[in-house]
Design a protein around this motif. Structure first.
Motif, PDB file in Angstrom:
ATOM      1  N   ILE A  13     -16.728 -30.321  91.548  1.00  0.00           N
ATOM      2  CA  ILE A  13     -15.666 -31.325  91.498  1.00  0.00           C
ATOM      3  C   ILE A  13     -16.154 -32.575  90.770  1.00  0.00           C
ATOM      4  O   ILE A  13     -15.468 -33.121  89.906  1.00  0.00           O
ATOM      5  N   ALA A  14     -17.381 -32.998  91.097  1.00  0.00           N
ATOM      6  CA  ALA A  14     -17.947 -34.192  90.461  1.00  0.00           C
ATOM      7  C   ALA A  14     -18.052 -34.000  88.947  1.00  0.00           C
ATOM      8  O   ALA A  14     -17.645 -34.866  88.166  1.00  0.00           O
ATOM      9  N   ASP A  15     -18.567 -32.836  88.540  1.00  0.00           N
ATOM     10  CA  ASP A  15     -18.687 -32.547  87.110  1.00  0.00           C
ATOM     11  C   ASP A  15     -17.322 -32.587  86.431  1.00  0.00           C
ATOM     12  O   ASP A  15     -17.154 -33.196  85.365  1.00  0.00           O
ATOM     13  N   LEU A  16     -16.345 -31.932  87.060  1.00  0.00           N
ATOM     14  CA  LEU A  16     -15.008 -31.877  86.468  1.00  0.00           C
ATOM     15  C   LEU A  16     -14.389 -33.269  86.377  1.00  0.00           C
ATOM     16  O   LEU A  16     -13.710 -33.603  85.393  1.00  0.00           O
ATOM     17  N   LEU A  88     -12.315 -24.670  83.090  1.00  0.00           N
ATOM     18  CA  LEU A  88     -13.542 -24.496  83.866  1.00  0.00           C
ATOM     19  C   LEU A  88     -14.751 -24.151  82.994  1.00  0.00           C
ATOM     20  O   LEU A  88     -15.891 -24.453  83.340  1.00  0.00           O
ATOM     21  N   THR A  89     -14.466 -23.526  81.845  1.00  0.00           N
ATOM     22  CA  THR A  89     -15.571 -23.093  80.973  1.00  0.00           C
ATOM     23  C   THR A  89     -16.371 -24.283  80.438  1.00  0.00           C
ATOM     24  O   THR A  89     -17.513 -24.120  80.005  1.00  0.00           O
ATOM     25  N   LEU A  90     -15.761 -25.477  80.499  1.00  0.00           N
ATOM     26  CA  LEU A  90     -16.500 -26.664  80.057  1.00  0.00           C
ATOM     27  C   LEU A  90     -17.734 -26.908  80.934  1.00  0.00           C
ATOM     28  O   LEU A  90     -18.726 -27.472  80.482  1.00  0.00           O
ATOM     29  N   LEU A  94     -22.380 -27.885  80.418  1.00  0.00           N
ATOM     30  CA  LEU A  94     -23.278 -28.885  81.018  1.00  0.00           C
ATOM     31  C   LEU A  94     -24.694 -28.347  81.189  1.00  0.00           C
ATOM     32  O   LEU A  94     -25.641 -29.117  81.317  1.00  0.00           O
ATOM     33  N   ALA A  95     -24.822 -27.026  81.197  1.00  0.00           N
ATOM     34  CA  ALA A  95     -26.154 -26.435  81.379  1.00  0.00           C
ATOM     35  C   ALA A  95     -26.996 -26.585  80.118  1.00  0.00           C
ATOM     36  O   ALA A  95     -28.205 -26.401  80.149  1.00  0.00           O
ATOM     37  N   THR A 111     -12.162 -31.663  69.255  1.00  0.00           N
ATOM     38  CA  THR A 111     -12.120 -30.368  68.569  1.00  0.00           C
ATOM     39  C   THR A 111     -11.360 -29.305  69.352  1.00  0.00           C
ATOM     40  O   THR A 111     -10.987 -28.281  68.787  1.00  0.00           O
ATOM     41  N   GLY A 112     -11.145 -29.531  70.632  1.00  0.00           N
ATOM     42  CA  GLY A 112     -10.495 -28.507  71.449  1.00  0.00           C
ATOM     43  C   GLY A 112     -11.450 -27.396  71.870  1.00  0.00           C
ATOM     44  O   GLY A 112     -11.054 -26.467  72.567  1.00  0.00           O
ATOM     45  N   ILE A 113     -12.713 -27.478  71.455  1.00  0.00           N
ATOM     46  CA  ILE A 113     -13.698 -26.463  71.841  1.00  0.00           C
ATOM     47  C   ILE A 113     -13.896 -26.511  73.356  1.00  0.00           C
ATOM     48  O   ILE A 113     -14.139 -27.578  73.915  1.00  0.00           O
ATOM     49  N   ASP A 114     -13.767 -25.344  74.013  1.00  0.00           N
ATOM     50  CA  ASP A 114     -13.873 -25.373  75.467  1.00  0.00           C
ATOM     51  C   ASP A 114     -14.850 -24.359  76.042  1.00  0.00           C
ATOM     52  O   ASP A 114     -14.896 -24.147  77.242  1.00  0.00           O
TER      53      ASP A 114
END
Length: 568
Positions: A13-16, A88-90, A94-95, A111-114
């Motif tokens: 949740i924090a990351d999102l 969610l794939t974003l 982060l890794a 860019t819309g890259i997800d």
DNA sequence: GCCGTTTTCGGCCCGACTGTTTTCAGTCG
């Protein structure tokens, strides 16, 4: 739901929230709560039942409600809201080292890259550098980060990282301009898989030391190089970070490098309560500053030196302060090893060589547990060969003083739950370890009932490598270890801590449960050579991580007190 | 969202490092 799962959801949740561009202070609050939950000794479910969630630092009325919601439903409205707003794939992105929430958000917006695949393509095509705040160098770093992610998705297993690190450390210590060098980071805490190898050193010539490492024969790539720190990737795709620190800060640097965050937070808190300030540069107060030696810092905080394996922020600081930390298990506590393979099955050393190596280590006994007849691939012994081997052991024992080789077996637990030898054969042995080496794909119920049946067999002393996992290679078979622990407690069967570094089986979580249930553990190397006996250090590390004291370990007992059925 | 007051708002760990800028934002440990 387990504590770590709840903590993970809160972190998610924090990351999102950060990626969605929401208040970062709020995100921090979620992270803090997640940390509290995972470092609490009491499971979050129990706290919820007792209405004590608010006792966790960082949990207030709103988070209490959300944690309850997660425990009840497995998710919460907040998370659902965020996942519908942000792909969610974003989170996977982060890794990648160098990529944080802000940059991920930035890339997504421009860019819309997800996902990582899209990111990699854009970086290859040189499109990524068009995003504000990203230049050619970061584009390259991101690409390199993605490559390494593929190589070491779950981190580097201890079995690979530690030998590599010890080898490098030995090389460094040999240099005339290196005064001190030590392992830090998660590796020093014997965490099963690590992101990288951390080495700290003091040196009169830091630049020369950097040169030495960046040109080392094992180094394949230099990631970054400064005057006092550098980061390289070795041939096994392990990242090594070397940092040169001032001599008067070596101890505190080691402390902070080792962590864990939870442990450091507890130490800092203790310092505060004593009117001192502990930080990465030392322990300060009364105009003086301590930093050269780790043990001095602990002492000044009124604590014994807490071994790195126990520094997980699980209440060890408080326990050390009031003297309730269990006696720290040391290699010297081990009086023998109960699981070793000789050249009668798939080991490479003969009985005599093994006995000699065990005596050199100061052991009183050594359990020769070769494989049983079904495991043909590993030279499993027929009943006839087993008896001949036993005769050979008897003969050798007659020539030893007080030392003793134990006639043992690692008997296979067959697919139907029966053992590979009839009881009358097992009865002839000093030590019987029962293990699973086949039928890994059976259902959880089937595997569990095999383990349980073995534990209930009156001739079985120890269940060997209970989960069957190989770290970084296979997860192990499905088994209800909780049930096995309960049965073992009932029957007095011991469970193994298999110290082979690519097994570490049982792991600390289960060892803790076993200890709490009153089950004895046996720290065995499963060595297939004389040198393999040295792996005992990994078993000790698991035991320490689980707060196991010497009393809870079968093979800390002298020969005449061994709780083995035949010897009793 | 939590917490602790210089007590109901404003900061939340903070310093090193680096790449991208043109004086700083983001990441990491």
């Amino acid at each position: 739901m387990e504590s770590w799962q709840v903590a993970r959801l809160l972190t998610e949740i924090a990351d999102l929230m950060e990626i969605a561009g929401e208040d970062s202070g709020k995100a921090m609050a979620y992270r803090r709560a997640a940390r509290s939950i995972s470092s609490s000794l009491i499971p979050v479910e129990v706290l919820a039942q007792n209405g004590e969630l608010r006792s966790l630092p960082g949990v207030g009325p709103a988070l209490e409600k959300k944690i309850r919601e997660i425990l009840d439903t497995g998710t919460c409205a907040q998370l659902e809201r965020l996942t519908s707003a942000v792909p969610l794939t974003l989170l996977d992105m982060l890794a990648i080292p160098e990529l944080g929430a802000k940059t991920v958000r930035n890339i997504y917006h421009h860019t819309g890259i997800d996902d990582i695949a899209g990111l990699e393509e854009a970086a290859r095509k040189g499109i990524l550098r068009k995003v504000p705040g990203i230049g050619v160098k970061r584009e390259q770093k991101i690409l390199a980060g993605i490559r390494r992610l593929d190589l070491a998705s779950e981190g580097v297993p201890l079995a690979i990282a530690r030998p590599l690190a010890l080898g490098l450390l030995e090389d460094l210590r040999f240099l005339p301009y290196v005064e001190k060098a030590a392992l830090g980071g998660a590796l020093r805490r014997f965490v099963e898989t690590v992101d990288q190898v951390d080495i700290l050193a003091t040196s009169s010539e830091p630049e020369r030391l950097m040169d030495f490492l960046t040109h080392h024969k094992l180094v394949r790539e230099v990631e970054s190089r400064g005057s006092r720190a550098c980061s390289v990737v070795t041939t096994l795709s392990v990242r090594v970070r070397l940092e040169v620190v001032a001599r008067e800060q070596f101890g505190v640097a080691l402390l902070y490098s080792t962590g864990s965050r939870g442990h450091l937070a507890a130490l800092e808190e203790r310092a505060r309560s004593r009117g001192l300030v502990l930080g990465p540069h030392g322990l300060e107060g009364d105009g003086a500053s301590l930093g050269a030696r780790e043990e001095d810092i602990y002492e000044a905080l009124g604590l014994p030196l807490i071994p790195p394996e126990m520094r997980e922020g699980r209440g060890e600081v408080a326990a050390a302060a009031d003297g309730s930390l269990p006696t720290v298990l040391r290699l010297g506590h081990l009086k023998g090893d109960l699981h070793v393979h000789s050249d009668w099955s798939d080991g490479i050393a003969g009985l005599e060589e093994l006995a000699r190596a065990a005596m050199d280590r100061g052991y009183e006994y050594l359990g020769i547990c070769d494989h049983s007849r079904s495991l043909a691939i590993a030279g499993g012994l027929s009943v006839e060969r087993l008896r001949r081997r036993n005769a050979a052991i008897d003969e050798l024992n007659a020539s030893y003083g007080s030392f003793r080789l134990l006639k043992g077996i690692e008997v296979d637990i067959l697919k139907d739950g029966s053992l590979d030898y009839p009881d009358e054969v097992l009865r002839e042995l000093d030590v019987v370890i029962a293990s699973i080496h086949s039928g890994f794909r059976q259902s959880k119920e089937e595997i569990t009932s095999r383990l349980v049946a073995a534990a209930r067999n009156p001739h079985v002393d120890i269940i060997g490598h209970p989960t069957g996992r190989l770290i970084g290679r296979r997860g192990g078979y499905e088994a209800d270890i909780d049930e096995l622990v309960a049965v073992a407690a009932d029957t007095g069967t011991a469970l193994e801590i298999n110290a082979s570094p690519d097994r570490l089986d049982l792991g600390p979580e289960y060892v803790r449960k076993a200890r709490e249930a009153g089950v004895m553990l046996s720290i065995n190397t499963d060595a297939h050579s004389a040198e393999g006996l040295a792996d005992a250090v990994y078993g000790i590390s698991v035991a320490r991580r689980a707060w196991l004291s010497p009393e809870g370990v079968v093979n800390t007992r002298p020969l005449d007190e061994l709780p083995l059925r035949r010897l009793r």
